[in-house]
Design an enzyme around this catalytic site. Structure first.
Site, PDB file in Angstrom:
ATOM      1  CE1 TYR A  45      46.909  14.960 -52.743  1.00  0.00           C
ATOM      2  CE2 TYR A  45      48.350  13.096 -53.223  1.00  0.00           C
ATOM      3  CZ  TYR A  45      47.158  13.600 -52.716  1.00  0.00           C
ATOM      4  OH  TYR A  45      46.228  12.730 -52.192  1.00  0.00           O
ATOM      5  CE  LYS A  75      45.756  14.387 -49.166  1.00  0.00           C
ATOM      6  NZ  LYS A  75      44.395  14.394 -48.665  1.00  0.00           N
ATOM      7  CB  SER A  86      47.615   9.748 -49.838  1.00  0.00           C
ATOM      8  OG  SER A  86      48.235   9.193 -50.964  1.00  0.00           O
TER       9      SER A  86
HETATM   10  P1  NAD Z   1      37.928  14.423 -55.377  1.00  0.00           P
HETATM   11  O1  NAD Z   1      38.642  15.550 -56.030  1.00  0.00           O
HETATM   12  O2  NAD Z   1      36.958  13.638 -56.190  1.00  0.00           O
HETATM   13  O3  NAD Z   1      37.181  14.933 -54.066  1.00  0.00           O
HETATM   14  C1  NAD Z   1      37.634  16.025 -53.290  1.00  0.00           C
HETATM   15  C2  NAD Z   1      36.459  16.966 -53.109  1.00  0.00           C
HETATM   16  O4  NAD Z   1      36.879  18.072 -52.299  1.00  0.00           O
HETATM   17  C3  NAD Z   1      35.963  17.541 -54.432  1.00  0.00           C
HETATM   18  O5  NAD Z   1      34.556  17.417 -54.485  1.00  0.00           O
HETATM   19  C4  NAD Z   1      36.403  19.004 -54.375  1.00  0.00           C
HETATM   20  O6  NAD Z   1      35.519  19.838 -55.091  1.00  0.00           O
HETATM   21  C5  NAD Z   1      36.406  19.268 -52.885  1.00  0.00           C
HETATM   22  N1  NAD Z   1      37.320  20.338 -52.431  1.00  0.00           N
HETATM   23  C6  NAD Z   1      38.634  20.483 -52.716  1.00  0.00           C
HETATM   24  N2  NAD Z   1      39.128  21.579 -52.105  1.00  0.00           N
HETATM   25  C7  NAD Z   1      38.107  22.141 -51.404  1.00  0.00           C
HETATM   26  C8  NAD Z   1      37.995  23.268 -50.553  1.00  0.00           C
HETATM   27  N3  NAD Z   1      39.021  24.092 -50.321  1.00  0.00           N
HETATM   28  N4  NAD Z   1      36.787  23.535 -49.985  1.00  0.00           N
HETATM   29  C9  NAD Z   1      35.722  22.707 -50.216  1.00  0.00           C
HETATM   30  N5  NAD Z   1      35.771  21.632 -51.016  1.00  0.00           N
HETATM   31  C10 NAD Z   1      36.961  21.336 -51.600  1.00  0.00           C
HETATM   32  O7  NAD Z   1      39.058  13.458 -54.767  1.00  0.00           O
HETATM   33  P2  NAD Z   1      38.891  11.998 -54.144  1.00  0.00           P
HETATM   34  O8  NAD Z   1      39.544  11.043 -55.062  1.00  0.00           O
HETATM   35  O9  NAD Z   1      37.491  11.795 -53.704  1.00  0.00           O
HETATM   36  O10 NAD Z   1      39.843  12.157 -52.883  1.00  0.00           O
HETATM   37  C11 NAD Z   1      39.343  12.477 -51.610  1.00  0.00           C
HETATM   38  C12 NAD Z   1      40.492  12.619 -50.662  1.00  0.00           C
HETATM   39  O11 NAD Z   1      41.248  11.412 -50.634  1.00  0.00           O
HETATM   40  C13 NAD Z   1      41.499  13.716 -51.031  1.00  0.00           C
HETATM   41  O12 NAD Z   1      41.916  14.341 -49.850  1.00  0.00           O
HETATM   42  C14 NAD Z   1      42.642  12.955 -51.675  1.00  0.00           C
HETATM   43  O13 NAD Z   1      43.864  13.639 -51.510  1.00  0.00           O
HETATM   44  C15 NAD Z   1      42.628  11.668 -50.876  1.00  0.00           C
HETATM   45  N6  NAD Z   1      43.191  10.511 -51.605  1.00  0.00           N
HETATM   46  C16 NAD Z   1      42.680  10.174 -52.822  1.00  0.00           C
HETATM   47  C17 NAD Z   1      43.224   9.093 -53.514  1.00  0.00           C
HETATM   48  C18 NAD Z   1      42.720   8.711 -54.882  1.00  0.00           C
HETATM   49  O14 NAD Z   1      43.430   7.981 -55.595  1.00  0.00           O
HETATM   50  N7  NAD Z   1      41.534   9.138 -55.292  1.00  0.00           N
HETATM   51  C19 NAD Z   1      44.277   8.357 -52.941  1.00  0.00           C
HETATM   52  C20 NAD Z   1      44.743   8.731 -51.688  1.00  0.00           C
HETATM   53  C21 NAD Z   1      44.194   9.814 -51.026  1.00  0.00           C
HETATM   54  C1  WQD Z   2      48.888   3.395 -61.286  1.00  0.00           C
HETATM   55  C2  WQD Z   2      49.833   2.673 -62.231  1.00  0.00           C
HETATM   56  C3  WQD Z   2      51.267   4.147 -63.474  1.00  0.00           C
HETATM   57  C4  WQD Z   2      48.073   6.025 -65.840  1.00  0.00           C
HETATM   58  C5  WQD Z   2      48.421   8.139 -57.579  1.00  0.00           C
HETATM   59  C6  WQD Z   2      49.048   9.192 -56.696  1.00  0.00           C
HETATM   60  C7  WQD Z   2      48.912   8.798 -55.249  1.00  0.00           C
HETATM   61  C8  WQD Z   2      47.442   8.487 -54.909  1.00  0.00           C
HETATM   62  C9  WQD Z   2      46.828   7.525 -55.870  1.00  0.00           C
HETATM   63  C10 WQD Z   2      46.354  10.380 -53.973  1.00  0.00           C
HETATM   64  C11 WQD Z   2      51.244   3.245 -62.232  1.00  0.00           C
HETATM   65  C12 WQD Z   2      50.332   3.410 -64.400  1.00  0.00           C
HETATM   66  C13 WQD Z   2      48.783   5.246 -64.944  1.00  0.00           C
HETATM   67  C14 WQD Z   2      48.226   5.784 -67.233  1.00  0.00           C
HETATM   68  C15 WQD Z   2      49.771   4.016 -66.726  1.00  0.00           C
HETATM   69  N1  WQD Z   2      46.607   9.643 -54.946  1.00  0.00           N
HETATM   70  N2  WQD Z   2      49.611   4.256 -65.370  1.00  0.00           N
HETATM   71  N3  WQD Z   2      49.072   4.778 -67.617  1.00  0.00           N
HETATM   72  O1  WQD Z   2      50.577   6.688 -59.365  1.00  0.00           O
HETATM   73  O2  WQD Z   2      49.961   4.696 -57.928  1.00  0.00           O
HETATM   74  O3  WQD Z   2      49.077   6.891 -57.369  1.00  0.00           O
HETATM   75  O4  WQD Z   2      47.033   7.983 -57.212  1.00  0.00           O
HETATM   76  O5  WQD Z   2      46.840  10.392 -52.878  1.00  0.00           O
HETATM   77  O6  WQD Z   2      49.403   9.850 -54.504  1.00  0.00           O
HETATM   78  O7  WQD Z   2      50.420   9.318 -57.037  1.00  0.00           O
HETATM   79  O8  WQD Z   2      48.198   5.749 -59.360  1.00  0.00           O
HETATM   80  O9  WQD Z   2      46.504   5.332 -61.092  1.00  0.00           O
HETATM   81  O10 WQD Z   2      48.202   7.169 -61.470  1.00  0.00           O
HETATM   82  O11 WQD Z   2      48.950   4.793 -61.564  1.00  0.00           O
HETATM   83  O12 WQD Z   2      50.521   3.129 -67.129  1.00  0.00           O
HETATM   84  O13 WQD Z   2      47.651   6.462 -68.086  1.00  0.00           O
HETATM   85  O14 WQD Z   2      49.344   2.842 -63.573  1.00  0.00           O
HETATM   86  O15 WQD Z   2      52.527   4.293 -64.040  1.00  0.00           O
HETATM   87  O16 WQD Z   2      52.131   2.170 -62.413  1.00  0.00           O
HETATM   88  P1  WQD Z   2      49.575   5.994 -58.550  1.00  0.00           P
HETATM   89  P2  WQD Z   2      47.887   5.834 -60.905  1.00  0.00           P
END
Ligand code: NAD
Ligand code: WQD
Length: 346
Positions: free
Chosen positions: A148, A152, A124
């Site tokens: 969190y 990562k 991430s």
């Molecule tokens: P999500 O929560 O929708 O998907 C994660 C899945 O993993 C879920 O289905 C959950 O049930 C499963 N899971 C969690 N812990 C588990 C465990 N111990 N054993 C088996 N299954 C488990 O999240 P997502 O948005 O699809 O994110 C996927 C990955 O990408 C995550 O690692 C997250 O940290 C990373 N990521 C997400 C974002 C984002 O904004 N969505 C941004 C950057 C990184």
């Molecule tokens: C985006 C923008 C908020 C909600 C997060 C995690 C990051 C990654 C992605 C996993 C920001 C604004 C948001 C709301 C708002 N996840 N906002 N009102 O913070 O960039 O990243 O998700 O790895 O680790 O921190 O994404 O979608 O939460 O926010 O104004 O109700 O929207 O302040 O500027 P962010 P976000």
């Protein structure tokens, strides 16, 4: 290839399954459904047009995981399984260390024990902490601003150490920026449990009438309109990058750390306006105080992904909004509104 997709029922993992299956790979999903619905699986099958093998399993169940990996030959693992809510991680850090780091250790050990040596890992942009400059390149200093993010960072480091210890092990750490949108069919999409933490799902729920208004966190940032700027990318573009990364591991036989973003920043209010245009819905907004821990502006330098993978994001913000809204309008309550039966697990 036969690919184990850990967290494959989640938001990004399910979209990756569609892309991988479309390329002729065989996907096997492992998920404990802590943050997803088993109903994702029949929806996935509708898109793919074939049954998807799935196992209800927690990665920390070492015996169960080892038995699964030993029982059939996998060519690669994609590891999406993690807890991802920043606020929750501050309140319950040990749960995050246990699930994310503990789960990854169990997975890496099971892979090592069974000779599976290719890994694509969901990292991430959070590993950049509060970056000194944008666009952010992969060689920018790394840090964590919350538990969190720390998980990562540690997981990336563990994977790096394993690659150094075992020269036959190949890993790609993909640093996602802000994934949004949904599969164009509207059959799968993002379905957060409880109140959404992220902007796009919150916007969608306001548009669907589930929430009254969007609270915009901060209107006084040093950005063009005072609201936070982020690098939103379409989840289908992101999913495609996973197939490209796997291809890189197989063909180039080298490890990889890359940013995945569009390289373009969009402010909160710009995203709101774009969403209003494509959905035809008005989004009531209220500017409130900044959210602790947020930075003003964050977007990727995606040049390395372009150079090494030949990948670049193709879909723009209007398309991200259109596909997110398509999914939400068909499923106002997420997978609870999907016209499928939950699968039975053994
Ligand atoms: P999500 O929560 O929708 O998907 C994660 C899945 O993993 C879920 O289905 C959950 O049930 C499963 N899971 C969690 N812990 C588990 C465990 N111990 N054993 C088996 N299954 C488990 O999240 P997502 O948005 O699809 O994110 C996927 C990955 O990408 C995550 O690692 C997250 O940290 C990373 N990521 C997400 C974002 C984002 O904004 N969505 C941004 C950057 C990184
Ligand atoms: C985006 C923008 C908020 C909600 C997060 C995690 C990051 C990654 C992605 C996993 C920001 C604004 C948001 C709301 C708002 N996840 N906002 N009102 O913070 O960039 O990243 O998700 O790895 O680790 O921190 O994404 O979608 O939460 O926010 O104004 O109700 O929207 O302040 O500027 P962010 P976000």
């Amino acid at each position: 290839m036969r690919i184990l997709v850990c967290g494959g029922a989640g938001y990004i993992g399910s979209h990756a399954c569609v892309v991988l299956a479309g390329l002729g790979h065989r996907v096997v999903v492992v998920d404990n459904f802590v943050n997803s619905s088993p109903r994702t699986l029949p929806c996935l099958q509708r898109i793919i047009g074939a049954p998807v093998e799935a196992h209800r399993l927690d990665l920390r169940d070492r015996d169960g995981l080892r038995a699964l990996l030993a029982g059939s030959r996998f060519d690669a693992v994609m590891h999406f399984a993690a807890l991802k809510a920043v606020g929750e991680s501050c309140a319950q850090p040990l749960d995050y260390f246990d699930n994310n780091i503990g789960g990854t250790i169990a997975l890496l050990q099971a892979m090592q024990d069974t000779g599976v040596r290719r890994l694509v890992f969901s990292s991430s942009a959070t590993v950049y902490g509060e970056p000194e400059q944008v666009p952010v390149r992969e060689d920018a200093p790394l840090s964590a601003t919350n538990p969190y993010g720390r998980t990562k960072l540690v997981m990336e480091q563990m994977i790096g150490d394993l690659c150094r210890a075992d020269p036959a092990f190949r890993a790609a750490s993909l640093r996602y920026f802000n994934p949004v949108g949904a599969h164009p069919s509207g059959l799968i999409g993002e379905d957060p449990c409880g109140v959404p933490n992220n902007l796009m799902p919150y916007l969608c729920q306001v548009a669907a009438g589930r929430r009254e208004r969007l609270r915009v966190f901060g209107g006084d940032y040093p950005t063009a309109d005072g609201t936070g700027v982020r690098d939103y990318l379409h989840v289908m573009d992101l999913a495609r990058a996973h197939a490209d990364a796997l291809d890189y591991l197989v063909r180039r036989e080298r490890n990889l750390v890359v940013n995945l973003g569009t390289g373009r920043g969009t402010s909160v209010l710009e995203l709101v306006r774009a969403f209003e245009r494509v959905s035809g819905r008005r989004i009531p907004c209220e500017i409130v105080a900044r959210r602790p821990g947020d930075v003003a502006t964050l977007y990727a330098d995606p040049a390395r992904a372009r150079r090494l993978l030949g990948w670049r994001a193709r879909l723009g913000v209007p398309r991200m909004c259109r596909d997110a809204w398509h999914w939400q309008s068909l499923h106002p309550r997420g997978y609870a509104d999907a016209d499928v039966d939950a699968p039975a697990f053994v």
